[in-house]
Design an enzyme around this catalytic site. Structure first.
Site, PDB file in Angstrom:
ATOM      1  N   ASN A  10      -4.624  -9.648   5.284  1.00  0.00           N
ATOM      2  CA  ASN A  10      -3.860  -8.738   4.549  1.00  0.00           C
ATOM      3  C   ASN A  10      -2.742  -9.921   4.393  1.00  0.00           C
ATOM      4  O   ASN A  10      -2.103 -10.753   5.634  1.00  0.00           O
ATOM      5  CB  ASN A  10      -2.592  -7.833   5.500  1.00  0.00           C
ATOM      6  CG  ASN A  10      -1.251  -7.408   5.108  1.00  0.00           C
ATOM      7  OD1 ASN A  10      -1.310  -7.224   4.385  1.00  0.00           O
ATOM      8  ND2 ASN A  10      -0.407  -6.597   5.924  1.00  0.00           N
ATOM      9  N   TRP A  11      -2.630 -10.076   2.939  1.00  0.00           N
ATOM     10  CA  TRP A  11      -1.622 -11.845   2.727  1.00  0.00           C
ATOM     11  C   TRP A  11      -0.791 -11.470   2.939  1.00  0.00           C
ATOM     12  O   TRP A  11       0.518 -12.636   2.531  1.00  0.00           O
ATOM     13  CB  TRP A  11      -2.066 -12.215   1.813  1.00  0.00           C
ATOM     14  CG  TRP A  11      -4.329 -13.230   1.953  1.00  0.00           C
ATOM     15  CD1 TRP A  11      -4.734 -13.098   2.973  1.00  0.00           C
ATOM     16  CD2 TRP A  11      -4.253 -13.718   0.988  1.00  0.00           C
ATOM     17  NE1 TRP A  11      -5.857 -13.485   2.580  1.00  0.00           N
ATOM     18  CE2 TRP A  11      -5.497 -13.923   1.249  1.00  0.00           C
ATOM     19  CE3 TRP A  11      -3.776 -13.968  -0.590  1.00  0.00           C
ATOM     20  CZ2 TRP A  11      -6.153 -14.551   0.922  1.00  0.00           C
ATOM     21  CZ3 TRP A  11      -4.558 -14.355  -1.268  1.00  0.00           C
ATOM     22  CH2 TRP A  11      -6.021 -14.981  -0.742  1.00  0.00           C
ATOM     23  N   LYS A  12      -0.283 -10.147   3.047  1.00  0.00           N
ATOM     24  CA  LYS A  12       1.337  -9.595   2.817  1.00  0.00           C
ATOM     25  C   LYS A  12       1.694  -9.973   1.993  1.00  0.00           C
ATOM     26  O   LYS A  12       1.484 -10.418   0.652  1.00  0.00           O
ATOM     27  CB  LYS A  12       1.766 -10.299   4.316  1.00  0.00           C
ATOM     28  CG  LYS A  12       1.254  -9.257   4.839  1.00  0.00           C
ATOM     29  CD  LYS A  12       1.947  -8.999   6.162  1.00  0.00           C
ATOM     30  CE  LYS A  12       1.135  -8.751   7.475  1.00  0.00           C
ATOM     31  NZ  LYS A  12       2.394  -8.360   8.688  1.00  0.00           N
ATOM     32  N   HIS A  96       0.895   0.798   6.320  1.00  0.00           N
ATOM     33  CA  HIS A  96       0.923   0.012   6.692  1.00  0.00           C
ATOM     34  C   HIS A  96       2.668  -0.198   7.165  1.00  0.00           C
ATOM     35  O   HIS A  96       3.246   0.317   7.139  1.00  0.00           O
ATOM     36  CB  HIS A  96       1.089  -1.980   5.709  1.00  0.00           C
ATOM     37  CG  HIS A  96       1.126  -3.192   7.033  1.00  0.00           C
ATOM     38  ND1 HIS A  96       2.167  -3.158   7.155  1.00  0.00           N
ATOM     39  CD2 HIS A  96       0.179  -3.266   7.332  1.00  0.00           C
ATOM     40  CE1 HIS A  96       2.167  -4.136   8.285  1.00  0.00           C
ATOM     41  NE2 HIS A  96       0.852  -4.997   8.616  1.00  0.00           N
ATOM     42  N   GLU A  98       4.870  -1.617   7.569  1.00  0.00           N
ATOM     43  CA  GLU A  98       5.871  -2.470   7.211  1.00  0.00           C
ATOM     44  C   GLU A  98       6.568  -2.023   5.522  1.00  0.00           C
ATOM     45  O   GLU A  98       7.810  -1.269   5.308  1.00  0.00           O
ATOM     46  CB  GLU A  98       5.309  -3.991   6.114  1.00  0.00           C
ATOM     47  CG  GLU A  98       5.725  -4.750   7.626  1.00  0.00           C
ATOM     48  CD  GLU A  98       4.821  -6.145   7.482  1.00  0.00           C
ATOM     49  OE1 GLU A  98       4.013  -6.531   6.572  1.00  0.00           O
ATOM     50  OE2 GLU A  98       4.312  -6.810   8.928  1.00  0.00           O
ATOM     51  N   GLU A 168      -2.563  -0.614  14.636  1.00  0.00           N
ATOM     52  CA  GLU A 168      -1.498  -2.146  14.728  1.00  0.00           C
ATOM     53  C   GLU A 168      -0.470  -1.639  15.058  1.00  0.00           C
ATOM     54  O   GLU A 168       1.133  -0.933  15.185  1.00  0.00           O
ATOM     55  CB  GLU A 168      -1.349  -1.766  13.270  1.00  0.00           C
ATOM     56  CG  GLU A 168      -2.591  -2.819  12.676  1.00  0.00           C
ATOM     57  CD  GLU A 168      -1.938  -3.820  11.410  1.00  0.00           C
ATOM     58  OE1 GLU A 168      -2.988  -4.838  11.710  1.00  0.00           O
ATOM     59  OE2 GLU A 168      -1.345  -3.186  10.477  1.00  0.00           O
ATOM     60  N   GLY A 174       2.717  -9.604  14.071  1.00  0.00           N
ATOM     61  CA  GLY A 174       3.852 -11.312  13.800  1.00  0.00           C
ATOM     62  C   GLY A 174       4.406 -10.965  14.901  1.00  0.00           C
ATOM     63  O   GLY A 174       5.655 -11.873  14.165  1.00  0.00           O
ATOM     64  N   SER A 214      -1.257  -9.833  16.121  1.00  0.00           N
ATOM     65  CA  SER A 214      -1.123 -11.085  15.910  1.00  0.00           C
ATOM     66  C   SER A 214      -2.786 -11.812  16.447  1.00  0.00           C
ATOM     67  O   SER A 214      -3.205 -12.305  17.820  1.00  0.00           O
ATOM     68  CB  SER A 214      -0.232 -11.266  17.081  1.00  0.00           C
ATOM     69  OG  SER A 214       0.814 -11.043  17.038  1.00  0.00           O
ATOM     70  N   GLY A 235      -3.134 -10.605   9.813  1.00  0.00           N
ATOM     71  CA  GLY A 235      -2.118 -10.968   9.423  1.00  0.00           C
ATOM     72  C   GLY A 235      -1.390 -12.774   9.188  1.00  0.00           C
ATOM     73  O   GLY A 235      -2.187 -13.121   8.777  1.00  0.00           O
ATOM     74  N   GLY A 236      -0.748 -13.060   9.464  1.00  0.00           N
ATOM     75  CA  GLY A 236      -0.237 -14.612   9.677  1.00  0.00           C
ATOM     76  C   GLY A 236      -1.460 -15.167   9.634  1.00  0.00           C
ATOM     77  O   GLY A 236      -1.246 -16.190   9.049  1.00  0.00           O
TER      78      GLY A 236
HETATM   79  C1  PEP Z   1      -0.421  -6.659   9.972  1.00  0.00           C
HETATM   80  O1  PEP Z   1      -0.069  -6.784   9.326  1.00  0.00           O
HETATM   81  O2  PEP Z   1      -0.913  -6.216   9.557  1.00  0.00           O
HETATM   82  C2  PEP Z   1      -0.479  -7.958  10.920  1.00  0.00           C
HETATM   83  C3  PEP Z   1      -1.646  -7.839  12.053  1.00  0.00           C
HETATM   84  O3  PEP Z   1      -0.073  -8.914  11.018  1.00  0.00           O
HETATM   85  P1  PEP Z   1      -0.392 -10.530  12.216  1.00  0.00           P
HETATM   86  O4  PEP Z   1      -1.549 -11.039  12.471  1.00  0.00           O
HETATM   87  O5  PEP Z   1       0.689 -11.240  12.032  1.00  0.00           O
HETATM   88  O6  PEP Z   1       0.275  -9.114  13.431  1.00  0.00           O
END
Ligand code: PEP
Length: 253
Positions: A10-12, A96, A98, A168, A174, A214, A235-236
């Site tokens: 997920n590149w956001k 999600h 967010e 999640e 994050g 994470s 994500g990251g």
């Molecule tokens: C996400 O937002 O779906 C996620 C899991 O982010 P991160 O891996 O950066 O915690």
């Protein structure tokens, strides 16, 4: 039950078109065996067309990060399921945390999005997960139950089969704080049990439940050892080819 692992990045709100194409080109150089694992990327809307072109005829799959539930109309700024299908998406991330937190998405809205995605032939990746205070108050199971059953309300068995669930925990997104494999497993098992009770054991055994929060090359392997963890929403660590392909290749790493 042998569920095929699934890793989605997920590149956001990251990557210009040129950056997105260069990232997928780098990912394509080190994709794992597509017989062994499914891999998808979810670029921002503006890069979907260019990424679709770059991954054409490859096993890498395309996902969007959100959609609106109407097919077309006076909804300024929104993107429809028809448009996502048209640009080449197979998956779409829905609900999600967010989106829930910053854009006021409720379980009812998320349910409409899940249904709209399925109507237009997209596979939803439905996100659920508790906030830190909810975990501390012992409300984790109550929260994820409401989110899962709310998000999937009214779905026929064959529609549930096309859906992926992503657990999640918001406190792990994050933050660098990953849920322990045991914490992830107990929620995944709970979610699978809800699918059994509300649809059937057969369906519950087939639906993939991803963990997200994470994920890094260093922790994917232990998470994947858990019975009910079928992959990851990343994500990251999906923003750099090096870390993302290491995660995707966790079996050999
Ligand atoms: C996400 O937002 O779906 C996620 C899991 O982010 P991160 O891996 O950066 O915690």
């Amino acid at each position: 039950m042998n569920r095929k692992p699934f890793i989605a990045g997920n590149w956001k709100m990251h990557k210009t078109i040129a950056e997105a194409v260069s990232l997928v080109n780098a990912i394509l150089l080190n994709l794992p065996d597509p017989q062994e694992i499914d891999v998808a990327v979810a670029p921002p809307f503006t890069a979907l067309a260019a990424v679709a072109e770059a991954i054409k005829d490859t096993p890498l799959k395309l996902s969007a990060q959100n959609l609106f539930w109407e097919k077309e109309g006076a909804y300024t700024g929104e993107i429809s399921p028809l448009m996502l299908k048209d640009v080449g998406c197979e998956y779409v991330i829905i609900g999600h945390s967010e989106r829930r937190q910053y854009f006021g998405e409720t379980n009812e809205m998320i349910n409409k999005k899940v249904k709209a995605a399925l109507t237009f032939g997209l596979k939803p990746i439905l996100c659920v997960g508790e906030r830190l205070e909810e975990r501390e108050e012992g409300k984790t199971f109550e929260v994820v139950k409401r989110q899962l059953l709310g998000g999937l309300a009214g779905l026929a068995p064959e529609e549930v089969l096309k859906t992926t669930i992503a657990y999640e925990p918001v406190w792990a997104i994050g933050t660098g704080k990953t849920a322990s494999p045991t914490q992830a497993q107990e929620v995944h098992a709970f979610l699978r049990n809800l699918l059994t009770k509300n649809w059937s054991k057969e369906i519950a055994q087939k639906v993939r439940i991803l963990y997200g929060g994470s994920i890094k090359p260093e922790n994917i392997k232990v998470l994947m050892q858990e019975e009910d963890v079928d992959g990851g929403l990343v994500g990251g660590a999906s923003l750099k080819a090096e870390s993302f392909v290491r995660i995707c290749n966790f079996k050999g790493d």
